[in-house]
Design a protein around this motif. Structure first.
Motif, PDB file in Angstrom:
ATOM      1  N   UNK A  60     -24.024  30.091 -14.366  1.00  0.00           N
ATOM      2  CA  UNK A  60     -23.591  30.657 -15.645  1.00  0.00           C
ATOM      3  C   UNK A  60     -24.352  30.061 -16.826  1.00  0.00           C
ATOM      4  N   UNK A  61     -24.954  28.898 -16.600  1.00  0.00           N
ATOM      5  CA  UNK A  61     -25.698  28.226 -17.675  1.00  0.00           C
ATOM      6  C   UNK A  61     -27.042  27.728 -17.147  1.00  0.00           C
TER       7      UNK A  61
ATOM      8  N   UNK B 244     -24.538  38.998 -20.746  1.00  0.00           N
ATOM      9  CA  UNK B 244     -23.592  37.934 -21.070  1.00  0.00           C
ATOM     10  C   UNK B 244     -23.166  37.103 -19.879  1.00  0.00           C
TER      11      UNK B 244
ATOM     12  N   UNK C 259     -25.988  32.019 -19.983  1.00  0.00           N
ATOM     13  CA  UNK C 259     -26.452  31.564 -21.292  1.00  0.00           C
ATOM     14  C   UNK C 259     -27.461  30.453 -21.087  1.00  0.00           C
TER      15      UNK C 259
ATOM     16  N   UNK D 105     -10.812  32.081 -28.209  1.00  0.00           N
ATOM     17  CA  UNK D 105     -11.201  31.631 -26.858  1.00  0.00           C
ATOM     18  C   UNK D 105     -12.038  32.714 -26.172  1.00  0.00           C
ATOM     19  N   UNK D 106     -11.593  33.940 -26.292  1.00  0.00           N
ATOM     20  CA  UNK D 106     -12.294  35.055 -25.636  1.00  0.00           C
ATOM     21  C   UNK D 106     -13.725  35.175 -26.171  1.00  0.00           C
TER      22      UNK D 106
ATOM     23  N   UNK E 291     -15.384  30.426 -25.477  1.00  0.00           N
ATOM     24  CA  UNK E 291     -15.348  29.834 -24.136  1.00  0.00           C
ATOM     25  C   UNK E 291     -15.482  30.889 -23.045  1.00  0.00           C
ATOM     26  N   UNK E 292     -14.710  31.951 -23.150  1.00  0.00           N
ATOM     27  CA  UNK E 292     -14.791  32.967 -22.102  1.00  0.00           C
ATOM     28  C   UNK E 292     -16.170  33.640 -22.083  1.00  0.00           C
ATOM     29  N   UNK E 293     -16.618  34.058 -23.255  1.00  0.00           N
ATOM     30  CA  UNK E 293     -17.898  34.782 -23.327  1.00  0.00           C
ATOM     31  C   UNK E 293     -19.052  33.925 -22.801  1.00  0.00           C
ATOM     32  N   UNK E 294     -19.006  32.648 -23.134  1.00  0.00           N
ATOM     33  CA  UNK E 294     -20.091  31.760 -22.681  1.00  0.00           C
ATOM     34  C   UNK E 294     -20.029  31.475 -21.189  1.00  0.00           C
ATOM     35  N   UNK E 295     -18.888  31.716 -20.585  1.00  0.00           N
ATOM     36  CA  UNK E 295     -18.728  31.365 -19.172  1.00  0.00           C
ATOM     37  C   UNK E 295     -18.264  32.548 -18.329  1.00  0.00           C
ATOM     38  N   UNK E 296     -18.509  33.721 -18.863  1.00  0.00           N
ATOM     39  CA  UNK E 296     -18.031  34.966 -18.263  1.00  0.00           C
ATOM     40  C   UNK E 296     -18.321  35.087 -16.766  1.00  0.00           C
TER      41      UNK E 296
END
Lengths: 216, 216, 216, 216
Positions: free
Chosen positions: A101-102, A187, A190, D18-19, D22-27
């Motif tokens: 994810x990263x 998305x 990242x 959060x959505x 945190x969520x978007x970055x770790x979707x």
């Protein structure tokens, strides 16, 4: 091959120390990781430099970070020419098979590879220009970065800026990999750019909004 | 590049933990390493796998190990063709610039790269045969190893043997680098082959006298 | 007890990261909280599941949320029989001693406890029916919910509905506590039912007017 | 149930925060956790107290910690009597289904539950002695701890000691669960006892070799 020697006793001793502590305390976890496979959330690309271990900097637990280390933390552009590209293979595996994810690219201060690139590009290291120099040819990847920093005043300032360019050019090159770009755009992935100062222990991250690195 | 994101807060916290402990406790040492440069005794080539960190296994102090990590801990043969060879660059830098005294290649159990190579060579993964597969082209380096293990009974046993071949072929390829061979022959550099079992934590080393791996 | 081990070093490092950042930045606040006691506005009852942390979802500040976490976010009915009821004790403390203004019960997708209850009630997990199964006996609390969903078409749809029943039945059971009902009726306490989807990050709330859950 | 209210707008806003972050970055990571299930390495049992969030203290990533929170972080002894035991169910699920490698019990300073136990045992809180008091009956679990500390000089010192007893008695009770003891004895699970001071942010761990808590 036939010249391989037994492991130095110091390392044998240290391995047994690891076995008696870290392994023993996490035995069942290691077994599960072995049985069920890895599921790292993050890939880190950093330098081979012995002074910079991201496993320590980010307190790596077993199974968390998929780590590729090469000279000057460089990523080449996407070039599916059928030749061997170890870094591209690592990126492909992390992104398409492991689905991390990263993806973090981390550079650092007093990087020998970057210093070599600077010397080569500024005509002070003709031996690195030779076709047979693996380090020189590898550092060719950073030549576009030299063009961007060569007019900065002072050699040290140029090298400092070039270390950050090693991160930025790698991030740019990463985006040329179609499978990676797709996941960034959807998305699902990242990317992050970091630069670490060995001496004072600071860590900077690249902020696109300011087009510069800022201390964390 | 313009898509780079800030570092996840979890890693920011961990970095600050490192800063407050490991860095603070070793501040003057880090400063010296920054000022005087690195002087690693050993280079280690290991896999990117998130379950296998040699920094943990051998309790890496800052400045001790120059570490290159790629898929399946492979070293290509010496090929000074002017193209980019990240692994060869790392080896060249470690041996000729840093003059390390030891070079260790370490493989490990349930290696995804080796499993992919096995699947590719045995006709079970045609997608890895495609020119555009970076992982496939990278694992071509291990094809000679597949030839040596393909007649062993049982797929799992073949894969186990192939993981060890990844170490042996890398050791063989290392010896094709003239600058490395010279230092091995003069006694200035020794090379070592290891294989690590993730699940039970064992470590095996290659013993040329017995042409096999034995537990440490 | 005599077998307790030191904390894994990874967690030690992370704790020091917290100390150097979150704690240091809020030191005087932590001291006040320690001196004056907590004064949380809200109690949240959620699942133990490692993928669902309400502290993250609702950006918990220190002192805001009194959090009880158990398997499947269940609340038993009021039963003052002199036995130990951990969940009832937490509810009693939050409502009568802390006088929280809100009480939230939050369920979530792919809940292992709910899946176990479904398997047990549908005869697919006899081991959970045994008297000695703590998980089975705990999930007995949700049996009335199974009766309500068992005629829905498809096992997955039944489980999805059962996860929401885990919230509704807990809300119903909460109302059997006299001290809680009194505060709800006097308007001093409001209760809320939520269900969270881990994969797509959505959050649904129960709307009595429509007798269904709707996305927030 | 029919009295459930919509979520307060403050929490709706925070959830959207959060959505969006945190969520978007770790979707993609959340999606994988949803699809593949959780695989936490560690279970933590801590208090409901709003001032003590282990998710913050240990920088919890999604999927890492299976967390049970109850009043005073207590674990009852093994009692497979067919009644509902929420804490025992959580322990059973973590140890037998999730097979965690570590189990941490963490107590903390100015614990209201422990203070209540002290008051009850010293005759200062007759209301907690009543059969109908859920908090009182829950805190009965800590009565053996009161016996161990009641002769210490000073009430505050007794309460401080009793908070640590809440950790030790829980560790002792954990060992009465056969399935847990088996895994501890086979080396597949390690248990850890911590105590956290809210005001000054320190963390202590129990060291059996010294039979006391020491600062980390």
């Amino acid at each position: 091959m036939h010249r391989a020697k037994p492991l130095p006793s110091l390392l044998v001793q240290r391995y047994h120390g690891w076995k008696a502590t870290t392994y023993t305390e996490n035995k069942s976890w290691y077994k599960r990781l072995a049985d069920e496979g890895q599921r790292p959330k993050t890939m880190i690309i950093s330098c081979c430099d012995s002074r910079v271990h991201v496993t320590s900097l980010f307190g790596a637990d077993q199974g968390e970070f998929f780590i590729h280390r090469n000279i000057a933390n460089l990523v080449p552009p996407y070039e599916p020419d059928g030749n061997q590209h170890g870094t591209s293979a690592a990126v492909e595996y992390a992104v398409t098979a492991l689905k991390v994810a990263h993806l973090i690219v981390m550079g650092h201060s007093s990087c020998g590879g970057v210093a070599g690139c600077h010397a080569m590009c500024s005509g002070q290291a003709p031996e690195l220009d030779e076709k047979s120099s693996f380090v020189g040819r590898w550092m060719d990847l950073l030549r576009p970065g030299y063009e961007r920093v060569k007019d900065i005043e002072g050699e040290q300032a140029q090298r400092d800026a070039l270390e950050r360019q090693a991160v930025l050019i790698s991030l740019e090159n990463l985006m040329t990999f179609p499978f990676l770009r797709d996941r960034v755009e959807s998305g699902d992935l990242s990317v992050h750019g970091l630069w670490h100062d060995i001496g004072n222990g600071t860590l900077e991250q690249y902020l696109p909004s300011e087009d510069s690195f800022a201390a964390i």
